[in-house]
Scaffold this motif. Structure first.
Motif, PDB file in Angstrom:
ATOM      1  N   PHE A   1       0.826  -1.211   0.000  1.00  0.00           N
ATOM      2  CA  PHE A   1       0.000   0.000   0.000  1.00  0.00           C
ATOM      3  C   PHE A   1       0.862   1.264   0.000  1.00  0.00           C
ATOM      4  CE2 PHE A   1      -3.689  -2.572   0.570  1.00  0.00           C
ATOM      5  CZ  PHE A   1      -4.701  -1.790   0.069  1.00  0.00           C
ATOM      6  N   LEU A   2       1.956   1.205   0.741  1.00  0.00           N
ATOM      7  CA  LEU A   2       2.876   2.352   0.720  1.00  0.00           C
ATOM      8  C   LEU A   2       3.449   2.562  -0.676  1.00  0.00           C
ATOM      9  CD1 LEU A   2       4.924   2.162   4.036  1.00  0.00           C
ATOM     10  CD2 LEU A   2       3.347   3.952   3.270  1.00  0.00           C
TER      11      LEU A   2
ATOM     12  N   PHE B   1       1.005   3.996  -2.961  1.00  0.00           N
ATOM     13  CA  PHE B   1       0.801   5.419  -2.712  1.00  0.00           C
ATOM     14  C   PHE B   1       1.891   6.260  -3.360  1.00  0.00           C
ATOM     15  CE2 PHE B   1      -0.417   9.179  -0.617  1.00  0.00           C
ATOM     16  CZ  PHE B   1      -1.753   8.990  -0.362  1.00  0.00           C
TER      17      PHE B   1
ATOM     18  N   ILE C   1       1.672   6.357  -7.228  1.00  0.00           N
ATOM     19  CA  ILE C   1       0.317   6.633  -7.698  1.00  0.00           C
ATOM     20  C   ILE C   1       0.304   7.294  -9.082  1.00  0.00           C
ATOM     21  CG2 ILE C   1      -0.090   8.994  -6.803  1.00  0.00           C
ATOM     22  CD1 ILE C   1      -2.415   6.232  -5.887  1.00  0.00           C
ATOM     23  N   ASP C   2       1.350   8.100  -9.367  1.00  0.00           N
ATOM     24  CA  ASP C   2       1.336   8.774 -10.673  1.00  0.00           C
ATOM     25  C   ASP C   2       1.728   7.832 -11.809  1.00  0.00           C
ATOM     26  OD1 ASP C   2       3.734   8.692  -9.438  1.00  0.00           O
ATOM     27  OD2 ASP C   2       4.463  10.624 -10.158  1.00  0.00           O
TER      28      ASP C   2
ATOM     29  N   PHE D   1       0.098   5.113 -12.096  1.00  0.00           N
ATOM     30  CA  PHE D   1      -1.175   4.448 -12.399  1.00  0.00           C
ATOM     31  C   PHE D   1      -1.759   5.046 -13.665  1.00  0.00           C
ATOM     32  CE2 PHE D   1      -5.874   4.179 -11.729  1.00  0.00           C
ATOM     33  CZ  PHE D   1      -5.959   2.809 -11.898  1.00  0.00           C
TER      34      PHE D   1
ATOM     35  N   GLY E   1      -7.419   2.406 -15.904  1.00  0.00           N
ATOM     36  CA  GLY E   1      -7.736   0.988 -15.965  1.00  0.00           C
ATOM     37  C   GLY E   1      -8.255   0.499 -14.637  1.00  0.00           C
ATOM     38  N   ASP E   2      -8.058  -0.777 -14.389  1.00  0.00           N
ATOM     39  CA  ASP E   2      -8.646  -1.384 -13.209  1.00  0.00           C
ATOM     40  C   ASP E   2      -7.716  -1.210 -11.998  1.00  0.00           C
ATOM     41  OD1 ASP E   2      -9.743  -2.989 -11.279  1.00  0.00           O
ATOM     42  OD2 ASP E   2     -10.354  -4.545 -12.690  1.00  0.00           O
ATOM     43  N   ALA E   3      -8.186  -0.452 -10.992  1.00  0.00           N
ATOM     44  CA  ALA E   3      -7.363  -0.192  -9.815  1.00  0.00           C
ATOM     45  C   ALA E   3      -7.062  -1.475  -9.058  1.00  0.00           C
ATOM     46  CB  ALA E   3      -8.080   0.789  -8.888  1.00  0.00           C
ATOM     47  N   ARG E   4      -8.001  -2.429  -9.108  1.00  0.00           N
ATOM     48  CA  ARG E   4      -7.790  -3.656  -8.365  1.00  0.00           C
ATOM     49  C   ARG E   4      -6.663  -4.482  -8.979  1.00  0.00           C
ATOM     50  NH1 ARG E   4     -11.933  -8.569  -8.271  1.00  0.00           N
ATOM     51  NH2 ARG E   4     -11.410  -9.521  -6.285  1.00  0.00           N
TER      52      ARG E   4
ATOM     53  N   TRP F   1      -4.243  -3.320 -10.777  1.00  0.00           N
ATOM     54  CA  TRP F   1      -3.015  -2.564 -10.509  1.00  0.00           C
ATOM     55  C   TRP F   1      -2.509  -2.858  -9.098  1.00  0.00           C
ATOM     56  CZ3 TRP F   1      -2.296   2.051  -7.394  1.00  0.00           C
ATOM     57  CH2 TRP F   1      -1.073   2.703  -7.625  1.00  0.00           C
ATOM     58  N   MET F   2      -3.402  -2.800  -8.124  1.00  0.00           N
ATOM     59  CA  MET F   2      -3.035  -3.031  -6.732  1.00  0.00           C
ATOM     60  C   MET F   2      -2.542  -4.464  -6.534  1.00  0.00           C
ATOM     61  SD  MET F   2      -2.845  -1.423  -3.876  1.00  0.00           S
ATOM     62  CE  MET F   2      -1.766  -2.294  -2.745  1.00  0.00           C
TER      63      MET F   2
END
Lengths: 158, 255
Positions: A26-27, A30, A33-34, A36, A39-42, A44-45
């Motif tokens: 998660f860090l 964060f 983030i730029d 990203f 598209g699909d955030a999930r 990506w995560m």
């Protein structure tokens, strides 16, 4: 978040390590983030979680133990009826999945537990969709071999 | 198609990842080859078994709390940056960050909700019915033949309106079980396209037509009174919508 933890947990097969990985991922997410690109955030995560877990596994010694709940053999239970309990069957399924080779395990977890499409899995794992299909095929064949005997035993019991 | 070609496709079929033509080719092979059919059944059972045992791990509440509080700190910082108009670059990044994090943190709609499971079942059923000899239990273009056929077979009377003037030709009906519920499947044709209408007695949220697309097919779901309906076809979405509102109107009039 639940998906992130679930994937991490299946990749490293240990609850404490999975927690560390989720926090680190998660860090990273964060900070990056730029990067990203929409598209699909999930997806990506999940790919960040996977990369974090892979780095972690590369550093970890290979003989680190898995979670107890995954090693606890339900079939060693003295009472055969005990072994039929829902819980132990779940553990059986979990152990069978945990024993898969990492590349088969991750594809199967993303498909069967997270419900991702082949295209999404391909994006997380950075492999072609056709490879997703063949990995799922191998993973399922192994699970069938591992889980089917238990199924038969179950039916033969009085 | 031989077994070696079919084997990997069984998985794609199982996961609803095949286009319609390939799905039909695989289904045809399954109806001809006992070994592959057995393998496919084993795979279906395996998938059900995994779903039933819920082997996934849930997030420990402690971790959730930790992440949430961290997120709040960051969000506050972002809000502060956002309030300073001269900081244009961080603003863009900040807004993007908030959106992405909200997308991740907000509880996601479960993709495999029960409606989607039913939708997949409906589509499978429709595809299976398109195989030769599977389309009808009762074959007739006469609503007065098709409608009474369901008497005693279902505890409701499905709407079987005559929609010839609207371009939908009644061709027959059959009895199905969808999600452990008896369902009347009424078959219409729009030119060469087959439309299956599934009616079952299970009340739902009224008045909303929910359209979804699955493997090149359109599925439309709605409820009316004590009844739930699904319409599935490869016709254009607009045609399916017209069809659904005609059926819904007819159901209201008891036809």
């Amino acid at each position: 978040m639940r998906s992130a933890y679930n994937l991490a947990r299946w990749l490293v097969r240990n609850g404490d390590d999975a927690e560390d990985i989720v926090q680190e991922a998660f860090l990273k997410a964060f900070k990056a983030i730029d990067s990203f690109r929409g598209g699909d955030a999930r997806v990506w995560m999940l790919s960040i979680v996977r990369n974090t877990a892979m780095n972690f596994l590369r550093k970890r010694k290979p003989d680190v133990t898995m979670d107890l709940d995954q090693l606890e053999p339900s079939d060693r239970s003295p009472n055969p009826e005990q072994a039929l309990l829902e819980q132990s069957r779940r553990e059986q399924v979990r152990r069978a999945i945990a024993r898969l080779e990492p590349e088969f395990r991750e594809a199967l977890v993303l498909r069967e537990i997270e419900g991702l499409s082949y295209k999404e899995i391909a994006a997380v794992l950075e492999i072609p969709a056709g490879t997703v299909m063949s990995r799922l095929s191998r993973a399922r064949q192994r699970l069938l071999n591992e889980l089917a005997p238990a199924e038969e035993v179950r039916h033969e019991l009085p | 198609m031989n077994c070696r070609d079919a084997e990997p496709l069984l998985h794609a079929r199982l996961d609803n990842e095949l286009d319609v033509a390939s799905a039909i080719t695989v289904d045809r092979h399954l109806s001809e080859c006992r070994a592959c059919a057995a393998q496919y059944t084993a795979l279906v059972n395996l998938q059900k078994e995994i779903a039933a045992r819920q082997p996934g791990y849930t997030l420990p509440p402690k971790l959730e709390g930790k992440l949430a509080s961290r997120f709040t700190e960051k969000a506050t910082l972002l809000a502060w940056l956002w309030s300073r108009p001269w900081q244009s670059a961080p603003t863009v990044v900040g807004v993007a960050a908030s959106i992405v994090l909200l997308m991740i943190f907000l509880p996601r709609m479960r993709t495999a909700g029960s409606t989607n499971i039913i939708a997949a079942e409906i589509l499978d059923n429709h595809l299976r019915a398109l195989q030769p000899g599977h389309l009808f239990d009762v074959e007739s273009s006469d609503q007065h033949t098709v409608k009474p056929w369901f008497q005693g077979k279902t505890d409701f009377s499905p709407p079987v309106p005559d929609l010839t003037n609207d371009g939908f030709i009644l061709v027959g009906g059959r009895l199905e079980v969808i999600h452990q519920q008896p369902a009347a499947a009424i078959v219409y044709k729009r030119r060469q396209h087959v439309i299956s209408l599934y009616a079952s007695s299970s009340p739902g949220a009224e008045g909303k037509f929910v359209l979804q697309e699955l493997g090149g097919y359109h599925l439309l779901h709605w409820s009316h009174g004590e009844m739930s309906y699904w319409a599935v076809s490869d016709v254009a979405a607009a045609d399916l919508r017209d069809f659904a509102s005609l059926i819904d109107g007819a159901a209201g009039n008891g036809r």
